[in-house]
Design a protein around this motif. Structure first.
Motif, mmCIF file in Angstrom:
data_model
loop_
_atom_site.group_PDB
_atom_site.id
_atom_site.type_symbol
_atom_site.label_atom_id
_atom_site.label_comp_id
_atom_site.label_asym_id
_atom_site.label_seq_id
_atom_site.Cartn_x
_atom_site.Cartn_y
_atom_site.Cartn_z
ATOM 1 N N TRP A 90 1.012 -1.036 0.064
ATOM 2 C CA TRP A 90 -0.092 -0.091 -0.018
ATOM 3 C C TRP A 90 0.884 1.194 0.039
ATOM 4 C CZ3 TRP A 90 -5.538 -0.589 0.269
ATOM 5 C CH2 TRP A 90 -5.820 -1.841 0.242
ATOM 6 N N PRO A 91 0.617 2.242 -0.732
ATOM 7 C CA PRO A 91 1.275 3.459 -0.658
ATOM 8 C C PRO A 91 1.327 3.939 0.579
ATOM 9 C CG PRO A 91 -0.679 3.978 -2.190
ATOM 10 C CD PRO A 91 -0.576 2.369 -1.615
ATOM 11 N N GLY A 92 2.556 4.970 0.995
ATOM 12 C CA GLY A 92 2.586 5.491 2.319
ATOM 13 C C GLY A 92 3.118 4.508 3.277
ATOM 14 N N PRO A 93 3.548 5.448 4.390
ATOM 15 C CA PRO A 93 3.656 4.379 5.582
ATOM 16 C C PRO A 93 2.818 3.964 6.543
ATOM 17 C CG PRO A 93 4.335 6.828 5.845
ATOM 18 C CD PRO A 93 4.150 6.695 4.616
ATOM 19 N N HIS A 94 2.729 2.989 7.151
ATOM 20 C CA HIS A 94 1.690 2.525 8.108
ATOM 21 C C HIS A 94 1.918 3.280 9.333
ATOM 22 C CE1 HIS A 94 -0.683 -0.319 10.307
ATOM 23 N NE2 HIS A 94 -1.296 -0.715 9.284
ATOM 24 N N HIS A 95 0.909 3.505 9.946
ATOM 25 C CA HIS A 95 0.722 4.181 11.318
ATOM 26 C C HIS A 95 1.610 3.472 12.178
ATOM 27 C CE1 HIS A 95 -2.935 2.009 11.407
ATOM 28 N NE2 HIS A 95 -2.839 2.265 12.513
ATOM 29 N N ARG A 96 1.286 2.050 12.246
ATOM 30 C CA ARG A 96 2.112 1.168 13.255
ATOM 31 C C ARG A 96 3.486 0.821 12.827
ATOM 32 N NH1 ARG A 96 -3.168 -2.253 14.785
ATOM 33 N NH2 ARG A 96 -4.484 -0.439 15.729
ATOM 34 N N ASP A 97 4.139 1.217 12.006
ATOM 35 C CA ASP A 97 5.273 0.809 11.580
ATOM 36 C C ASP A 97 6.391 1.513 12.031
ATOM 37 O OD1 ASP A 97 4.356 -1.372 10.189
ATOM 38 O OD2 ASP A 97 4.620 -0.267 8.204
ATOM 39 N N TYR A 98 6.111 2.525 13.122
ATOM 40 C CA TYR A 98 7.112 3.149 13.974
ATOM 41 C C TYR A 98 8.189 3.938 13.019
ATOM 42 C CZ TYR A 98 5.016 0.371 17.529
ATOM 43 O OH TYR A 98 4.374 -0.075 18.302
ATOM 44 N N GLY A 99 7.869 4.368 11.936
ATOM 45 C CA GLY A 99 8.802 5.340 10.936
ATOM 46 C C GLY A 99 9.280 4.492 9.957
ATOM 47 N N THR A 100 9.255 3.076 9.935
ATOM 48 C CA THR A 100 9.975 2.481 8.930
ATOM 49 C C THR A 100 8.897 2.097 7.724
ATOM 50 O OG1 THR A 100 9.430 0.283 9.871
ATOM 51 C CG2 THR A 100 11.307 1.317 10.576
ATOM 52 N N ALA A 101 9.468 1.885 6.669
ATOM 53 C CA ALA A 101 8.731 1.439 5.264
ATOM 54 C C ALA A 101 9.328 0.986 4.159
ATOM 55 C CB ALA A 101 8.448 2.871 4.702
#
Length: 140
Positions: A90-101
């Motif tokens: 999915w485009p964009g970072p995930h809100h639960r990935d703590y800043g990683t993508a």
């Protein structure tokens, strides 16, 4: 992307980039997830396919090559950053990935970019690292 190494249903997800030869992780994208995009060949339940197989023209747009590993999302532009949820990129970072993508391979592929990309600091650093890896592999 019509090469036989590109994953279809049941094929390996880690394949070499067709341009540079470095390993990439291929994932399905929003272009063909069955729920968010209208598909005329879908049945009454848009998450289920009629006939059970993906149509060929849309399968090619359904996959994206990602750089293996997680990277700090703040170092990349919005178009370069993806997150995985349910096996779909999915485009964009995930809100639960703590800043990683996850990062799109096309943002920093040394064959696609002859000079250092200027889209983001992270893409430039990955591009240099990939060029170094390619140089080492061709010498040895």
């Amino acid at each position: 992307m019509s090469d036989s190494r590109v994953p279809a249903w049941g094929r390996k997800l880690t394949v070499p980039c067709l341009a540079c030869g470095l390993a990439t992780h291929r994932r399905r994208t929003l272009h063909f997830d069955g729920v968010n995009i209208y598909r005329p060949h879908a049945g009454p339940d848009p998450a289920r396919l009629v006939g059970g197989e993906e149509p060929e023209p849309e399968t090619e747009a359904a996959w994206i090559a990602l750089v293996p590993g997680d990277y700090p999302a703040r170092l990349f532009t919005d178009g370069e950053v993806y997150h995985l949820a349910g096996g779909i990129a999915w485009p964009g970072p995930h809100h639960r990935d703590y800043g990683t993508a996850r990062i799109a391979h096309d943002a920093c592929c040394p064959t696609l970019h002859r000079t250092q990309p200027d889209t983001s600091r992270g893409a430039a650093e990955l591009w240099r690292a990939m060029r170094l890896r390619l140089a080492r592999s061709t010498r040895g």
